[in-house]
Design an enzyme around this catalytic site. Structure first.
Site, PDB file in Angstrom:
ATOM      1  N   HIS A 115       3.200  -3.494   6.223  1.00 15.39           N
ATOM      2  CA  HIS A 115       4.434  -2.731   6.105  1.00 15.39           C
ATOM      3  C   HIS A 115       5.113  -2.868   7.472  1.00 15.39           C
ATOM      4  O   HIS A 115       4.734  -2.210   8.427  1.00 15.39           O
ATOM      5  CB  HIS A 115       4.138  -1.260   5.768  1.00 15.39           C
ATOM      6  CG  HIS A 115       5.376  -0.449   5.579  1.00 15.39           C
ATOM      7  ND1 HIS A 115       5.734   0.117   4.370  1.00 15.39           N
ATOM      8  CD2 HIS A 115       6.372  -0.142   6.440  1.00 15.39           C
ATOM      9  CE1 HIS A 115       6.883   0.747   4.506  1.00 15.39           C
ATOM     10  NE2 HIS A 115       7.291   0.617   5.758  1.00 15.39           N
ATOM     11  N   LYS A 173      -4.359  -3.175   4.532  1.00 12.71           N
ATOM     12  CA  LYS A 173      -2.924  -2.851   4.590  1.00 12.71           C
ATOM     13  C   LYS A 173      -2.616  -2.100   5.875  1.00 12.71           C
ATOM     14  O   LYS A 173      -3.237  -1.069   6.167  1.00 12.71           O
ATOM     15  CB  LYS A 173      -2.540  -1.987   3.383  1.00 12.71           C
ATOM     16  CG  LYS A 173      -1.094  -1.505   3.377  1.00 12.71           C
ATOM     17  CD  LYS A 173      -0.111  -2.616   3.022  1.00 12.71           C
ATOM     18  CE  LYS A 173       1.340  -2.191   3.200  1.00 12.71           C
ATOM     19  NZ  LYS A 173       1.854  -1.392   2.104  1.00 12.71           N
ATOM     20  N   HIS A 211       7.399  -6.354   0.922  1.00  7.35           N
ATOM     21  CA  HIS A 211       8.748  -5.861   0.587  1.00  7.35           C
ATOM     22  C   HIS A 211       9.788  -6.167   1.668  1.00  7.35           C
ATOM     23  O   HIS A 211      10.330  -5.277   2.300  1.00  7.35           O
ATOM     24  CB  HIS A 211       8.742  -4.366   0.256  1.00  7.35           C
ATOM     25  CG  HIS A 211       7.831  -3.521   1.119  1.00  7.35           C
ATOM     26  ND1 HIS A 211       7.863  -3.535   2.486  1.00  7.35           N
ATOM     27  CD2 HIS A 211       6.879  -2.618   0.775  1.00  7.35           C
ATOM     28  CE1 HIS A 211       6.966  -2.688   2.949  1.00  7.35           C
ATOM     29  NE2 HIS A 211       6.346  -2.125   1.942  1.00  7.35           N
ATOM     30  N   ASP A 258       6.425  -2.980  -5.662  1.00 16.67           N
ATOM     31  CA  ASP A 258       6.333  -1.753  -4.865  1.00 16.67           C
ATOM     32  C   ASP A 258       6.634  -0.510  -5.692  1.00 16.67           C
ATOM     33  O   ASP A 258       7.246   0.431  -5.201  1.00 16.67           O
ATOM     34  CB  ASP A 258       7.270  -1.824  -3.640  1.00 16.67           C
ATOM     35  CG  ASP A 258       6.865  -0.828  -2.566  1.00 16.67           C
ATOM     36  OD1 ASP A 258       5.764  -0.255  -2.651  1.00 16.67           O
ATOM     37  OD2 ASP A 258       7.684  -0.603  -1.647  1.00 16.67           O
ATOM     38  N   HIS A 314       1.883   1.039  -6.143  1.00 12.79           N
ATOM     39  CA  HIS A 314       1.208   2.317  -5.862  1.00 12.79           C
ATOM     40  C   HIS A 314       0.976   3.067  -7.170  1.00 12.79           C
ATOM     41  O   HIS A 314       1.910   3.244  -7.952  1.00 12.79           O
ATOM     42  CB  HIS A 314       2.080   3.190  -4.956  1.00 12.79           C
ATOM     43  CG  HIS A 314       2.477   2.517  -3.681  1.00 12.79           C
ATOM     44  ND1 HIS A 314       1.869   2.789  -2.480  1.00 12.79           N
ATOM     45  CD2 HIS A 314       3.422   1.581  -3.421  1.00 12.79           C
ATOM     46  CE1 HIS A 314       2.422   2.041  -1.530  1.00 12.79           C
ATOM     47  NE2 HIS A 314       3.369   1.298  -2.079  1.00 12.79           N
ATOM     48  N   HIS A 336       1.964  -5.977  -5.274  1.00 15.83           N
ATOM     49  CA  HIS A 336       2.161  -4.763  -4.467  1.00 15.83           C
ATOM     50  C   HIS A 336       2.604  -3.606  -5.355  1.00 15.83           C
ATOM     51  O   HIS A 336       3.658  -3.669  -5.979  1.00 15.83           O
ATOM     52  CB  HIS A 336       3.249  -5.020  -3.404  1.00 15.83           C
ATOM     53  CG  HIS A 336       3.464  -3.889  -2.460  1.00 15.83           C
ATOM     54  ND1 HIS A 336       3.606  -4.074  -1.101  1.00 15.83           N
ATOM     55  CD2 HIS A 336       3.562  -2.546  -2.645  1.00 15.83           C
ATOM     56  CE1 HIS A 336       3.781  -2.910  -0.514  1.00 15.83           C
ATOM     57  NE2 HIS A 336       3.773  -1.956  -1.434  1.00 15.83           N
TER      58      HIS A 336
HETATM   59  O1  DOR Z   1       9.182   3.925  -0.260  1.00 15.65           O
HETATM   60  C1  DOR Z   1       7.986   3.730  -0.166  1.00 15.65           C
HETATM   61  N1  DOR Z   1       7.123   4.446  -0.901  1.00 15.65           N
HETATM   62  N2  DOR Z   1       7.532   2.807   0.683  1.00 15.65           N
HETATM   63  C2  DOR Z   1       6.224   2.659   0.938  1.00 15.65           C
HETATM   64  O2  DOR Z   1       5.863   1.822   1.729  1.00 15.65           O
HETATM   65  C3  DOR Z   1       5.242   3.524   0.283  1.00 15.65           C
HETATM   66  C4  DOR Z   1       5.755   4.100  -0.955  1.00 15.65           C
HETATM   67  C5  DOR Z   1       4.951   5.274  -1.477  1.00 15.65           C
HETATM   68  O3  DOR Z   1       3.720   5.217  -1.426  1.00 15.65           O
HETATM   69  O4  DOR Z   1       5.551   6.222  -1.961  1.00 15.65           O
HETATM   70 ZN    ZN Z   2       4.458  -0.088  -1.009  1.00 18.59          ZN
END
Ligand code: DOR
Ligand code: ZN
Length: 368
Positions: A153, A113, A190, A263, A26, A24
């Protein structure tokens, strides 16, 4: 996992194990993606890439995004083989998701997702999310039928208290849906509450979870330690100490349903409100990539679980759950403290502050 060295007191100071995966994270897009992706690819062989950039709503869009990541890694010196192996793509579930989208996702080994739509307490891109799981039930039924994984999520948008959004989601949406679609592959992402942990423990083997290092390290108190800590702020929020302890207990006992997913979620340090960390309205998301492995090791060591349980959590469970081969190569760790740098480049003119900036981490990777 093989212990290579201990100090005179018997503490492990060097060990080697199978290279880990990260289920997981980004990366954003364009020059921002190009600036951060190697911080993860340096350590992790494979990584599940979240689709809330844009968002990525079809498998065809995910293939384009995948190629951008592969190209960026090759341009930065990774071999074609490493680069192709690294990204595992996901598609943003929405009310227009079709059976054909799900069939194509299966063909390309992609996951879907689910993000709850939440304009007020939501996370990056969550305006494009779905009100509840029931609003996408047809798609969920196809996912069960085709064997496509649903990454969740797990927060409800219909409760006013941010510390209760995950518990409510589990009770009101996740449990009834998992009951109705018993063969659906679900990944609770998470985990942040004892209720979500208990749900994972109680449900069948196709329901599993990822755990971040920050949810192992922190409770809600940590957001206010010595003052407001914007770089620790992410969603779902860290919860009470008992929640944190339940997550730690489930992971450290060596339960095979849990695997690493850090994450990592970079946001620029400065910028307009709603689009940066240090703004009147600061973004949710912690840039954990440079420190996530060191944080995971520290959490396992603190719990007395720095043994095969650590390797399983980092490098085995996630691959077994997803029915993909284990990584063949290895990674070596040494206890040689280092200080986390204060900022990293992020896109053309921005910087991003990592989690634990300025703090000393005990472990480092020495063979990448
Ligand atoms: O804090 C977070 N930031 N939680 C998420 O689920 C997405 C992530 C983001 O993309 O910035
Ligand atoms: Zn995430």
């Amino acid at each position: 996992m093989e212990i290579l060295e201990r100090d005179s007191t018997g503490r492990i100071t060097k060990f080697i194990m199978r290279r880990p995966d990260n289920w997981h994270g980004h990366f954003r897009r364009d020059t921002r993606m190009e600036a951060v992706v190697m911080h993860s690819a340096y350590y992790y062989a494979r990584m599940t890439v979240m689709p809330n950039t844009g968002p990525i709503r079809t498998p065809a869009e995910a293939l384009i995004y995948r190629q951008e990541i592969v190209d960026a890694l090759i341009a930065q010196g990774f071999s074609r083989e490493q680069a192709e192996r690294f990204p595992r793509m996901t598609v943003y579930l929405h009310q227009g998701t079709t059976e054909e989208d799900i069939r194509l996702a299966k063909e390309h080994d992609m996951d879907f997702k689910f993000y709850p739509k939440n304009d007020k307490l939501g996370t990056t891109g969550s305006q494009a999310g779905v009100p509840t799981l029931f609003h996408v039930e047809r798609a969920v039924a196809y996912m069960e039928q085709y064997g496509v994984r649903l990454l969740v999520h797990g927060e409800t948008a219909t409760h006013p208290d941010v510390l209760d959004l995950e518990r409510r989601f589990v009770e009101e949406q996740m449990a009834p849906l998992a009951d109705k679609y018993p063969n659906l592959h679900v990944v609770g992402e998470h985990l942040s509450t004892m209720e979500f942990v208990q749900f994972i423990l109680d449900t069948s083997s196709n329901v599993t979870a990822t755990v971040t290092p920050q949810h192992l390290w922190y409770s809600v108190n940590s957001l206010f330690e010595g003052g407001l800590r914007p770089h620790r702020y992410c969603l779902p929020l860290y919860k009470h100490r008992e929640d944190q302890e339940a997550i730690i207990a489930a992971v450290m006992i060596g339960n095979k349903k849990f695997c690493a997913g850090d994450d990592t979620a970079p946001h620029p340090k400065d910028g307009p409100t709603g689009q940066a960390k240090l703004a009147d309205c600061g973004c949710a998301g912690a840039f954990v990539a440079p420190v996530s492995l060191a944080m995971y090791i520290a959490a396992f060591e603190k719990a007395g679980a720095l043994d095969q349980r650590f390797e399983d959590f980092m490098s085995v469970n996630g691959a077994v759950i997803r029915n993909v081969p284990l990584n063949e190569d290895t990674i070596t760790f040494e206890r040689r403290p280092w200080v986390v740098q204060n900022e990293y480049h992020f896109g053309d003119n921005d910087v991003v502050v990592p989690l634990c900036a300025g703090e000393t981490m005990e472990w480092r990777v020495t063979n990448c």
